[in-house]
Design an enzyme around this catalytic site. Structure first.
Site, short mmCIF file in Angstrom:
data_model
loop_
_atom_site.label_atom_id
_atom_site.label_comp_id
_atom_site.label_asym_id
_atom_site.label_seq_id
_atom_site.Cartn_x
_atom_site.Cartn_y
_atom_site.Cartn_z
N PRO A 19 -51.72 -43.14 -9.61
CA PRO A 19 -52.47 -42.38 -10.04
C PRO A 19 -52.73 -41.33 -8.80
O PRO A 19 -52.23 -42.02 -7.27
CB PRO A 19 -53.98 -43.23 -9.60
CG PRO A 19 -53.12 -44.89 -9.52
CD PRO A 19 -51.74 -44.73 -9.23
N GLU A 20 -52.89 -39.99 -8.70
CA GLU A 20 -53.61 -39.47 -7.97
C GLU A 20 -55.15 -38.86 -7.98
O GLU A 20 -55.69 -39.52 -8.39
CB GLU A 20 -52.60 -38.01 -8.36
CG GLU A 20 -51.11 -38.76 -8.66
CD GLU A 20 -50.32 -37.68 -8.89
OE1 GLU A 20 -50.21 -36.33 -9.12
OE2 GLU A 20 -49.20 -37.66 -9.24
N ARG B 165 -48.08 -54.57 -8.74
CA ARG B 165 -46.57 -54.23 -7.43
C ARG B 165 -47.35 -54.31 -5.95
O ARG B 165 -46.05 -54.20 -5.52
CB ARG B 165 -46.28 -53.12 -8.24
CG ARG B 165 -45.55 -53.16 -9.43
CD ARG B 165 -45.46 -52.13 -10.43
NE ARG B 165 -44.53 -51.14 -9.96
CZ ARG B 165 -43.19 -49.91 -10.24
NH1 ARG B 165 -44.32 -49.09 -11.71
NH2 ARG B 165 -43.08 -49.69 -9.98
N HIS C 283 -52.62 -60.63 -11.54
CA HIS C 283 -52.84 -60.59 -9.80
C HIS C 283 -53.84 -60.30 -8.68
O HIS C 283 -53.41 -58.73 -8.42
CB HIS C 283 -51.67 -59.66 -9.75
CG HIS C 283 -50.60 -60.26 -10.20
ND1 HIS C 283 -49.11 -59.84 -9.54
CD2 HIS C 283 -50.17 -59.85 -11.81
CE1 HIS C 283 -48.04 -60.88 -10.34
NE2 HIS C 283 -48.35 -60.37 -11.54
#
Ligand SMILES: [Zn+2]
Length: 283
Positions: free
Chosen positions: A2-3, A116, A98
């Site tokens: 994501p930016e 991650r 997670h």
């Protein structure tokens, strides 16, 4: 990853959902994301506090909390890392495997999931002080942009990823902005002309603003049906085809350039992929 636009869309989505909610409990399932804050310190600061606001700086989310009795303000800094997700889910819904941090808001949970392990959720906001200007704000001007680029011999694509030059641009929008400015990603930052810098400045603002507009129309229903494709692939499943088209070069190696129909190329710069059209981006 994501930016700026994806984080902005997420902030707009979460802001009204969190506003006024009180943190009744917090479960830290992976303490590493809080570092350097300790789980104990984190719990003590946020328990019983109320979500008062949510803003964005670069790729960071800033959750403003207010302690109800003292009125004391606490800010939590969040970063999604590679594939982090933040969403609200009913209290009875099973937690994702997670889930790194879970806030009990009474009747529902606010979940930070980090599959991650590159994201953060911490009380340490020092990184924000080191960021360059917001690209869509008034501080980001062609002259300041030019000053930041003049000092660097790095390739312009690599320099655009430097969060001290301008905050919030990552690999996707760096490739997209250079394509729209018709500039070679290999060009040394210090060798861009004033006119080229102005073109790139405009292209950066345009691609980011367009992406925010596009993302604002995509349903973000993270917990339930995983409709978050927009964040990583440019397009959520089930959304109309034109959503993908907003990315003109990124992840389109071998496909025709939308301007000249020559194939888009991919190369590696600073260990990351750059997508470009050698024909259109030759200056
Ligand atoms: Zn082309």
């Amino acid at each position: 990853m994501p930016e700026l636009p994806e984080v902005e869309v997420l902030a707009q989505h979460l802001r009204p959902l969190l506003r006024g909610k009180i943190i009744r409990g917090v479960t830290v399932r992976r303490a590493k994301v809080l570092a350097p804050t300790s789980p104990r310190e984190f719990r003590r600061a946020v328990l019983g506090a109320q979500f008062a606001g949510l803003s964005r700086r670069g790729k960071y989310l800033l959750f403003q909390l207010k302690r109800r009795v003292t009125g004391e303000r606490v800010t939590i800094l969040g970063h999604l890392g590679m594939t982090g997700r933040m969403f609200l889910a009913g209290w009875r819904e099973p937690l994702p495997a997670h889930a790194a941090v879970v806030f009990d808001l009474g009747g529902e949970n606010f979940i930070y999931e980090d599959t991650r392990y590159f994201g953060r959720l911490t009380l340490d906001g020092s990184v924000v002080g080191k960021l360059g200007p917001e690209p869509l704000g008034g501080d980001f001007q062609p002259a300041t942009f030019a000053r930041a680029l003049k000092r660097s011999r790095q390739a312009i694509k690599v320099k655009l990823l430097d969060q001290k030059v301008v905050a919030g641009i990552g690999n996707i929008y760096a490739s997209e902005a250079l394509f729209r400015a018709r500039l070679s990603p290999k060009r040394s930052a210090s060798r861009l002309t004033r006119r080229q810098i102005k073109r790139l400045w405009g292209a950066v603002r345009k691609v980011l603003a367009e992406a925010i507009r596009c993302g604002s129309t995509v349903p973000l229903n993270f917990g339930k049906d995983g409709l978050d494709g927009f964040f990583y692939f440019g397009r959520a499943p089930g959304t109309p085809d034109y959503y993908e088209e907003r990315l003109r070069v990124y992840d389109r190696e071998g496909r025709p350039c939308p301007n000249c129909r020559n194939p888009i190329r991919r190369m590696t710069q600073a260990a990351r992929s750059t997508f470009y059209c050698p024909h259109c981006q030759n200056s």
